[in-house]
Structure formats: C-alpha cells, structure tokens
Design an enzyme around this catalytic site. Structure first.
Site, PDB file in Angstrom:
ATOM      1  N   ASP A 276       0.989  -1.331  -0.227  1.00 25.19           N
ATOM      2  CA  ASP A 276      -0.505   0.014   0.268  1.00 25.19           C
ATOM      3  C   ASP A 276       1.059   1.206  -0.643  1.00 25.19           C
ATOM      4  OD1 ASP A 276      -1.715   1.849   0.439  1.00 25.19           O
ATOM      5  OD2 ASP A 276      -2.857   1.953   2.389  1.00 25.19           O
ATOM      6  N   LYS A 283       1.250   7.898   0.699  1.00 25.43           N
ATOM      7  CA  LYS A 283       1.618   8.272   1.930  1.00 25.43           C
ATOM      8  C   LYS A 283       2.453   9.009   2.358  1.00 25.43           C
ATOM      9  CE  LYS A 283      -0.109   3.383   3.150  1.00 25.43           C
ATOM     10  NZ  LYS A 283      -0.478   3.883   4.409  1.00 25.43           N
ATOM     11  N   ASP A 294       0.528  -4.732   4.700  1.00 29.07           N
ATOM     12  CA  ASP A 294      -1.430  -4.198   4.362  1.00 29.07           C
ATOM     13  C   ASP A 294      -2.189  -5.409   3.780  1.00 29.07           C
ATOM     14  OD1 ASP A 294      -3.306  -2.547   5.271  1.00 29.07           O
ATOM     15  OD2 ASP A 294      -2.906  -1.499   3.016  1.00 29.07           O
ATOM     16  N   ASP A 353      -5.486   6.274  -0.423  1.00 27.96           N
ATOM     17  CA  ASP A 353      -4.931   5.583   0.636  1.00 27.96           C
ATOM     18  C   ASP A 353      -6.219   5.441   1.706  1.00 27.96           C
ATOM     19  OD1 ASP A 353      -3.221   4.861   1.987  1.00 27.96           O
ATOM     20  OD2 ASP A 353      -2.998   5.870   3.128  1.00 27.96           O
ATOM     21  N   GLU A 355      -8.495   2.867   0.514  1.00 32.35           N
ATOM     22  CA  GLU A 355      -8.509   2.260  -0.813  1.00 32.35           C
ATOM     23  C   GLU A 355      -9.337  -0.156   0.348  1.00 32.35           C
ATOM     24  OE1 GLU A 355      -5.216  -0.522   1.290  1.00 32.35           O
ATOM     25  OE2 GLU A 355      -5.174   2.147   0.985  1.00 32.35           O
ATOM     26  N   ARG A 357     -11.053  -0.337   2.319  1.00 29.40           N
ATOM     27  CA  ARG A 357     -12.856  -0.867   2.470  1.00 29.40           C
ATOM     28  C   ARG A 357     -13.215  -0.450   0.907  1.00 29.40           C
ATOM     29  NH1 ARG A 357     -13.185   5.046   5.274  1.00 29.40           N
ATOM     30  NH2 ARG A 357     -11.003   4.135   6.413  1.00 29.40           N
TER      31      ARG A 357
END
Length: 509
Positions: A276, A283, A294, A353, A355, A357
C-alpha cells in the site's frame, strides 16, 4: 516447525539441552510452579531461594538460567516467569502458560531438545504450552544468507528443534487432541506470519493466490480465483479500482471448506493489499516501509480456513481474499473518481489511501450472496484505531451487539486482546456524497468507526456481521515479547478458528 512430543519421563533422567520450569511472582518472592517438583527436590527444596538470589522475581517474560542439579542429564535449567501466582485452588491462566512457553522457546534458539516442566493441570494447559512453544519458536529467515544471522534470536541459531511436554499424558485422548489442535493452529498462524513478512516484490496478488491454491489442493479445500478479466466481467469495481495503478493485477480468491455434518456457515473476508503506497494520495515519508503488512487480514482469513479444514470442524467456512496492490501511476484511480461496486452502489473516492474498505466492500457483497449465518471481515484498516487502542489491541465492530460480544469473548479466550467498539449512526452522514451513493471518507474524528460504517453498507440485509480492525497488532515493529515475534504476528487467526469451533459446536448463537 518445532516438533512437539508428550512425555511421562521424569525430568532428571530426560536427555535434553534444557529443562524449562515455571516461576510465579508470590507475595513473599518467587515461588516454583507445579510441574517442577523434581527439579526443586534436587535443589533440596531451595530452588525458589536460589532463583531469588539470582535476581528472579517470577515476573512475566523473565528468564533465568542456572546449572542443572547433579544427576540430571540436561545441563541447564531455564526458569521462566509466569507472572502473579494464582489464588489458592486456582490454576494458571492459559495465556500466562502460552506466553511463558513462548519466551522459553525464544530463549532456547539453537537447542535441539528442551523439556517443558510447566504446570499442566489439564489437557487445555498442554495445548496452551504447546501453542506457546510453536509460536514463540517462530523465525522468518527465508531471505537471510545461510550462516549469517539466519533465523531466531541469537544470531545464526535455528529455532528450537523439539519440545517435550512433561506430564502431558501421551496416551490420554484429551491431551493428545489438545496438542494436535495447538500444532494445526500454530502452523497455520505461522504460515500467515510468513506471508505478512514476505517482501512485496515476491508477494503480489497473483503470487498470494497461487499460495492459496496450493494449500487448498493439499487440504481438500475448494478454491476459485477471479483474475482481472473475471473481475471486470463480474463488475467488481472496488477491487479493480484499487488495483488499477499497479502492473500486478488484482485477484479475488474464494476458499471453501465444507463439512457434511455442518449446521452453520461462516464467511471470513480479508483485506489483502499486498503493498500500500497510498496510491495517488501517496503516504508521507516514513509510513511506507512496513506496508507489506497491509495484507495481514487476508493472511489471517487464509490461515483460519486451512486450520478449520485440518481440524475437521463441523461447520462450513468460506474465506474471501480481496487482493490488490495500491500503486500510483497514470492508470491509477484518482481522488474524485467514482467507482461502481459489485453491489451496484457507487462510491466517490476522496482518498485513494482509504483503499482497504473498497476491496472489502466488493468481497463482503460477494460473501453476502451466499447468505452465511455470519460474516467476519479482518483488515489492517485504519490508523485511527491505533490511536484509540494502541499497538496490541484490535477493534471489534458489528451490526449485532450479541455477536460482537461473542467475537470479543472468543478473542480474549484465545489470548488475542480485542475491544468492542460502536458504530455511531451520526457518523454515517459524513460520508454523504453529492456525486455518488457514498464517499469512501467521512469525518476525521472517529475514523476507525467511520470505516466500519462504510463496510456495513455492503453487508447483505439480515446477515450478522462483525468487523475486526487489526491495524495495531498485525505487525510488531518493536522487540519480541511472549510468543509474539518482531514483524508479522498472525493476529486474528486464533479468534477466527475459535469462532468456527463455537459455530461447529452450536455455541455461537
């Protein structure tokens, strides 16, 4: 994996590299725990005093080594702290035994065999000690050059090769079953740890799917893998949207374990972002280095389904692994884009970010179509939940208070710290979008709860559901403690297995 054996041998005559005993923290100093009577006798009943002289107190995590008494075939006694001495008539807590065994196993890296003379009042205690040993002895050395700090603590030392549990009654069916269960669960949990620790250049969605396919074939689990073409045809806009910026295409993996005697069906859904970067909403520096973790939710779901199959649980357990790599590129989803999800709902992406969900939403809706008795999703979902609960406790949210309590109790029973959290209705309004049915972001305050409310939108009507946000404990950036290593921890595997066991026994509600 460390080999577990059950032994009725007396500690003095057992050939081993060390004898492990338990020491509790008593009101007047350290006290020798049950199981170590033969060792204490060899010290003329003065072992507690000797340990106190050496600085031992019996505190949890404490390790004290001393020469074995004359006549012992093992050269060393390893005294490990159990924490507070239990009250009169009470036994030692299973988690205290797990942690002590894990600490001892780590301390004995490089040893060929150790005898564990810890308190075993019943079969469940043997299972707890066995589980602690196997989890504590874990090391991830696949990428270390042979002979150069390869493996566990101690530099170049391999994990403890064999652990003999003294007083574990090898002919007793209950003891044997407890240790066999411990081995199956610990081996699969360690497999999840391996996946979390694997560098993202070697574990993209396709590679993860291949690992799942191989395990499914080995354990008689039905597997289905949807690639980009199948996901596009099916309309899985969330998973496709997250994976759009990566050269490694996304996957949705379905693992189905079925039992002919099953009366309950469970669906486990795991977030599997194999790396991620944050996507276009990149990030900040310092937040990328551990993002190989992740996919810990998907790893936990994968391990739990395989463990259920190995244990032959009388429940149908389906695992959904929502796998994607979140990368920035010219083809990546942008903030402001709208995705049409598998459910048909549209989502305005305000932050790429957020993502996890999105992939979970598609997998939750897919799981809902089979109408299981309950769904549990597992995800390293929000930094907000870490601010609330810290790095060792995960959150449990649900659309059913009784189910939330049942999952929380299962987590605590197996030694995974968890805490029930609410889903406040007033936070839902913050995700209203002028463009789509819902936005993937809402109010900043209570962000972990907002994420839970978003996921709830994609659970089928009338289906009991729980959400586990394991962002804190899934990856240990500090030093090892108890049976928990540095790096991937395998958090939630044991909770999921325990929930499946309760469902199989008709005790889940």
């Amino acid at each position: 994996m460390t080999a577990l054996t059950l032994s009725t041998a007396a500690a003095p005559g057992l050939r081993a590299d060390a004898i492990v005993i338990g020491v509790a923290k008593g009101a007047k100093g350290p006290s020798v725990a049950p199981g170590a009577e033969a060792v204490d006798k060899a010290y003329d009943g003065r072992l507690a005093g000797v340990l106190e002289t050496l600085g031992a107190s019996g505190a949890e995590g404490e390790v004290t080594k001393l020469p074995a008494p004359s006549g012992f075939k093992a050269p060393v006694v390893v005294a490990v702290g159990l924490g507070a001495e239990p009250g009169k008539g009470a036994g030692y807590d299973a988690e205290a035994l797990r942690r002590a065994a894990g600490v001892a196993a780590r301390a004995l890296a490089g040893a060929k065999k150790a005898a564990f003379a810890l308190p075993l009042a019943e079969a469940a205690d043997a299972g707890a000690v066995g589980e602690g040993v196997l989890l504590g002895a874990y090391s991830f050395d696949a990428y270390k050059e042979s002979g150069r700090d390869a493996g566990a603590k101690g530099g170049g030392k391999a994990p403890l090769a064999e652990a003999a549990l003294l007083g574990a009654k090898p002919r007793d069916k209950a003891y044997k079953a407890a240790v066999e269960r411990a081995a199956a669960v610990a081996e699969e949990l360690n497999r999840a740890r391996d996946l979390v620790n694997t560098p993202p250049n070697d574990l993209n969605p396709e590679a993860f799917a291949a690992v799942a396919q191989a395990a499914a074939k080995e354990h008689g689990i039905k597997v289905q893998v949807l690639d980009e073409k199948a996901l596009t045809k099916g309309g899985y806009g969330g998973i496709l949207g997250v994976g759009a910026g990566s050269a490694s295409g996304p996957r949705l993996v379905k693992l189905s374990y079925t039992s002919p005697k099953a009366k309950k069906s469970l669906a486990f859904v795991g977030k599997g972002i194999t790396y991620d970067s944050g996507g276009i909403s990149l990030k900040p520096a310092g937040h990328n280095e551990t993002m190989k973790c992740d996919m810990a939710g998907a790893a936990a779901v994968f391990a739990a389904v395989v463990a259920a199959a190995r244990l032959g649980l009388e429940a149908n357990v389906t695992g959904w692994l929502a796998l994607a790599e979140n990368m920035p590129s010219g083809s990546a989803t942008r903030p402001g884009d709208v995705l049409r999800m598998y459910s048909g709902k549209t989502v305005e992406v305000l932050n790429t970010d957020a993502e996890g969900r999105l992939v979970l939403a598609d997998a939750l809706w897919a799981a809902s179509q089979e109408k299981p008795d309950a769904i549990i999703d597992v995800a390293t979902l929000t930094g907000a939940i870490m601010l609330a609960l810290g790095s060792r406790t995960y959150a449990v949210m649900s659309n059913d208070d009784a189910f939330r309590s049942a999952v929380h109790e299962a987590a605590e029973e197996v030694g995974e710290p968890a805490w029930p959290m609410p889903l406040p209705e007033h936070l839902r309004k913050g995700m209203d979008s002028p463009t789509a049915d819902i936005a993937n972001m809402g109010e900043r305050m209570g962000g972990g709860l907002v994420a839970g409310l978003f996921l709830r939108e994609f659970v089928g009507e009338g289906i009991t559901w729980a959400h586990l946000d394991i962002a804190g404990p899934a990856f240990n950036e500090g030093g090892p403690f108890g049976y928990t290593p540095k790096g991937g921890t395998g958090t939630a595997v044991r909770t999921l297995v325990r929930v499946a066991e309760l469902a199989a026994a008709g005790e889940l509600g």
